[in-house]
Design a protein around this motif. Structure first.
Motif, PDB file in Angstrom:
ATOM      1  N   TYR A 108       0.917  -1.106  -0.180  1.00  0.00           N
ATOM      2  CA  TYR A 108      -0.191   0.122   0.052  1.00  0.00           C
ATOM      3  C   TYR A 108       0.851   1.221   0.039  1.00  0.00           C
ATOM      4  N   GLN A 109       2.253   1.425  -0.324  1.00  0.00           N
ATOM      5  CA  GLN A 109       3.058   2.324  -0.246  1.00  0.00           C
ATOM      6  C   GLN A 109       2.652   3.431  -1.360  1.00  0.00           C
ATOM      7  N   SER A 110       2.196   2.831  -2.354  1.00  0.00           N
ATOM      8  CA  SER A 110       1.909   4.032  -3.523  1.00  0.00           C
ATOM      9  C   SER A 110       0.185   4.454  -3.242  1.00  0.00           C
ATOM     10  N   TRP A 111      -0.627   3.500  -2.653  1.00  0.00           N
ATOM     11  CA  TRP A 111      -1.922   4.328  -2.256  1.00  0.00           C
ATOM     12  C   TRP A 111      -1.605   5.381  -1.238  1.00  0.00           C
ATOM     13  N   TRP A 112      -0.854   4.913  -0.174  1.00  0.00           N
ATOM     14  CA  TRP A 112      -0.581   5.892   0.994  1.00  0.00           C
ATOM     15  C   TRP A 112       0.194   7.354   0.635  1.00  0.00           C
ATOM     16  N   GLN A 113       1.082   7.097  -0.580  1.00  0.00           N
ATOM     17  CA  GLN A 113       1.465   8.339  -1.026  1.00  0.00           C
ATOM     18  C   GLN A 113       0.624   9.253  -1.790  1.00  0.00           C
ATOM     19  N   GLN A 114      -0.414   8.410  -2.387  1.00  0.00           N
ATOM     20  CA  GLN A 114      -1.327   9.450  -3.233  1.00  0.00           C
ATOM     21  C   GLN A 114      -2.473   9.935  -2.465  1.00  0.00           C
ATOM     22  N   HIS A 115      -2.667   9.297  -1.157  1.00  0.00           N
ATOM     23  CA  HIS A 115      -4.078   9.502  -0.319  1.00  0.00           C
ATOM     24  C   HIS A 115      -3.654  10.038   0.909  1.00  0.00           C
ATOM     25  N   ILE A 116      -2.516   9.906   1.277  1.00  0.00           N
ATOM     26  CA  ILE A 116      -2.174  10.217   2.891  1.00  0.00           C
ATOM     27  C   ILE A 116      -1.188  11.267   3.002  1.00  0.00           C
TER      28      ILE A 116
END
Length: 601
Positions: A444-452
């Motif tokens: 979830y590294q990419s998701w975290w970067q985009q949303h958090i």
């Protein structure tokens, strides 16, 4: 009955265990008419040359430094024989007492308590609300020792707290100062109710008269308190106390170890919209008993009462709690699906009209919370750990449901945090990512970067479509004017409280604090301001006259358009099996719409 399994954690980890020493607090509340009390504290024998005593500079649940020490006067310190000890004020919220030989130390001071709205301390002739952070000093040397509190109160007062009851009336016992500071006391003229839910004891205490229905409140709190198992495996407490202030203006709430304090204007309980605000707040604070009080981010473990404690995960502590609060009410059958989605629609609409979502991430907002002043700048250039934290939680929930083919949800993340990171542990960003990977098998590294860690703007249409939900604005293809101007909430004058970034008014050079006086050369009033703007249509160019720094200015402003009607959420007419299954996995309810996509109830 013990306060909770969590109550003794600090003494065993952060401080010396099995100590026989105890700190004794006495507070005299017998002359409350001027908001004054006398506090006495007896500390065990100390061999230090200087005994440091502190009053916290913030209270748990409110991430802001507060001037709590300003309520202290007549500070005195004596040794075990009653002889005066010299002392000096060394920092905000800190006193240093000089010791010439080992001795017990007795401290006394006058307390001024007239801060009802901050939910720290308030004393009057009808009650006293005492949050230890603004009432009881502590010494770091004895922070882990047992605490006893005794109160001298006017005749007829009743005292309640999440702490264990002492042997005498109006007395309480806590395992250490950390339990004391998270167990406020409500004493005074109040009404008390006791009930049980799922094997736990609960109490409801009302201070103040109002238009509340106590029986209905008890009924709904019983339902809520029985529904926590949809997220967590067990309870971090045996007894829980709901304290409610029905007041004349104060509003808000604060979570504590095994209790909460909720404040509302006394006549804001009867109407359904008001009651929903109250009961959703109760749900929010109840959820906090796990999320924040049983497990919390590393930056808040242990609490540092003398300075700000930074973490990028306040959005999870607060926003995720907001996200779950109405889900718990929905599953408990306290609110209807229509009420649930009406609340979600307001949150979506507020986010769409918040320019700050393009500027600040929820991670940065978490770090900024300690200095966040709110207002025009915050709306235009920032986000909120509660509202945008809610939407980050929503996005994460949907992503996890999709990645696991509905096998796991965001509830499982919090269940795992409770299992693996109970206090005195604390969790960090990598721990959360690790749980997400263990549940989904994906990074979830990419998701975290985009949303958090980056500002995010959700595509709500695509997101909600997974559950068969659609956003509408009432009458299709109709629009109304949009200027970007907003008066203050009370609409008493024409001074602007907010001008939306990149709106027509912003582009024209109008700013918050400017005072509107005329449109197209004709005087306007605060009461008629909104209706006057509705005389125009999108695309019209108007002339706005306003005072800026006492100088009269006129500027042209071209009105834009926005959808007409309130944003609402409803169901599609022919939902797929997959969409119904997604909704069920998300909220635990069956499809709540008829064939036309309208709510059945």
């Amino acid at each position: 009955m013990k306060v909770s399994k969590l109550a003794i954690f600090t003494a065993g980890v952060f401080f010396s265990a099995n100590s026989l020493a105890e700190v004794n607090y006495q507070i005299d509340l017998t002359q409350p008419q001027h908001h004054l009390a006398k506090v006495q504290v007896s500390f065990p024998k100390s061999s230090a040359e200087i005994l440091t005593v502190n009053l916290p500079v913030w209270r748990t649940g409110k991430y802001a430094v507060l001037p709590l020490a300003d309520g202290i006067r007549l500070f005195e310190a004596t040794d075990s024989k009653g002889k005066p000890l010299t002392w000096q004020r060394s920092a905000t919220g800190e006193w240093q007492i000089n010791l010439t030989q080992p001795t017990e130390v007795n401290v006394s001071y006058q307390l001024y308590a007239n801060d009802l709205g901050t939910r720290v301390r308030h004393i009057d002739n009808s009650h006293a609300y005492l949050d230890a952070s603004g009432v009881f000093m502590y010494s770091p040397e004895f922070r882990g020792d047992e605490v006893k509190v005794s109160m001298k109160v006017p005749k007829g007062w009743q005292s309640h707290s999440g702490m264990e009851q002492g042997r005498k009336s109006h007395s309480f016992i806590a395992d250490n100062y950390d339990v004391l500071i998270d167990s406020p006391i409500e004493t005074g003229i109040n009404t008390h109710y006791a009930f049980e839910a799922d094997g736990r004891d609960y109490e409801l205490v009302f201070w103040g008269e109002g238009n509340y229905d106590a029986e209905q409140v008890v009924k709904d709190l019983t339902k809520i308190s029985s529904t926590a198992s949809v997220i967590w495996d067990d309870y971090p407490f045996e007894r829980y106390v709901y304290m409610v202030h029905a007041t004349s203006g104060a509003r808000g709430a604060t979570e504590h170890l095994n209790s909460t304090i909720i404040q509302l204007p006394r006549f804001n309980f009867r109407e359904r919209k008001d009651y929903l605000r109250f009961i959703s707040t109760a749900s929010h604070e109840f959820i906090h008993t796990w999320n924040v009080k049983a497990y919390r981010p590393q930056g808040l473990v242990p609490y540092d009462y003398q300075q700000a404690s930074m973490t990028q995960l306040l959005w999870m502590a607060e926003g995720s709690t907001s996200y779950f609060q109405n889900q718990l009410l929905l599953r408990a059958d306290v609110i209807t699906p229509k009420e649930f989605f009406a609340d979600l629609a307001k949150r979506v609409n507020n986010n769409i009209h918040k320019p700050g979502r393009e500027i600040q991430s929820v991670s940065e907002a978490s770090l900024n919370e300690w200095t966040n002043k709110g207002g025009d700048y915050a709306i235009n250039h920032g986000v909120n750990i509660y509202s945008e934290g809610y939407l980050a939680s929503l996005s994460l929930d949907f992503n996890l449901l999709k990645d696991t083919e509905l096998a796991h949800s965001y509830r499982d993340v919090h269940r795992q945090l409770y299992r693996d990171f109970k206090l005195p542990k604390g969790y960090n960003v990598d721990d959360v990512k690790g749980i997400l990977k263990s549940l989904s098998g994906k990074d979830y590294q990419s998701w975290w970067q985009q949303h958090i860690t980056s500002p995010f703007s959700l595509d709500f249409d695509s997101l909600l479509a997974q559950t068969g939900l659609v956003i509408t604005y009432g009458k299709k293809d109709e629009s109304t004017i949009y200027s970007g101007l907003r008066l203050s909430g009370d609409h008493k004058d024409l001074t602007l409280a907010h001008v939306s970034r990149n709106s027509p008014a912003w582009t024209a050079g109008i700013a918050a604090g400017d005072e509107i006086v005329a449109i197209n050369g004709l005087k306007v009033t605060a009461a008629g301001f909104k209706k006057r703007l509705e005389d125009f249509t999108p695309g019209d160019k108007i002339t706005v006259s306003f005072f800026k720094n006492d100088q009269l200015i006129k500027v042209p402003l071209t009105l834009a358009k926005q959808p007409k009607g309130d944003l609402t959420i409803q169901g599609v007419k022919t939902p797929s099996v997959e969409q119904k299954a997604f909704l069920k996995a998300w909220l635990g309810i069956d499809w709540p719409f008829d064939e036309a996509g309208k709510f059945i109830n």
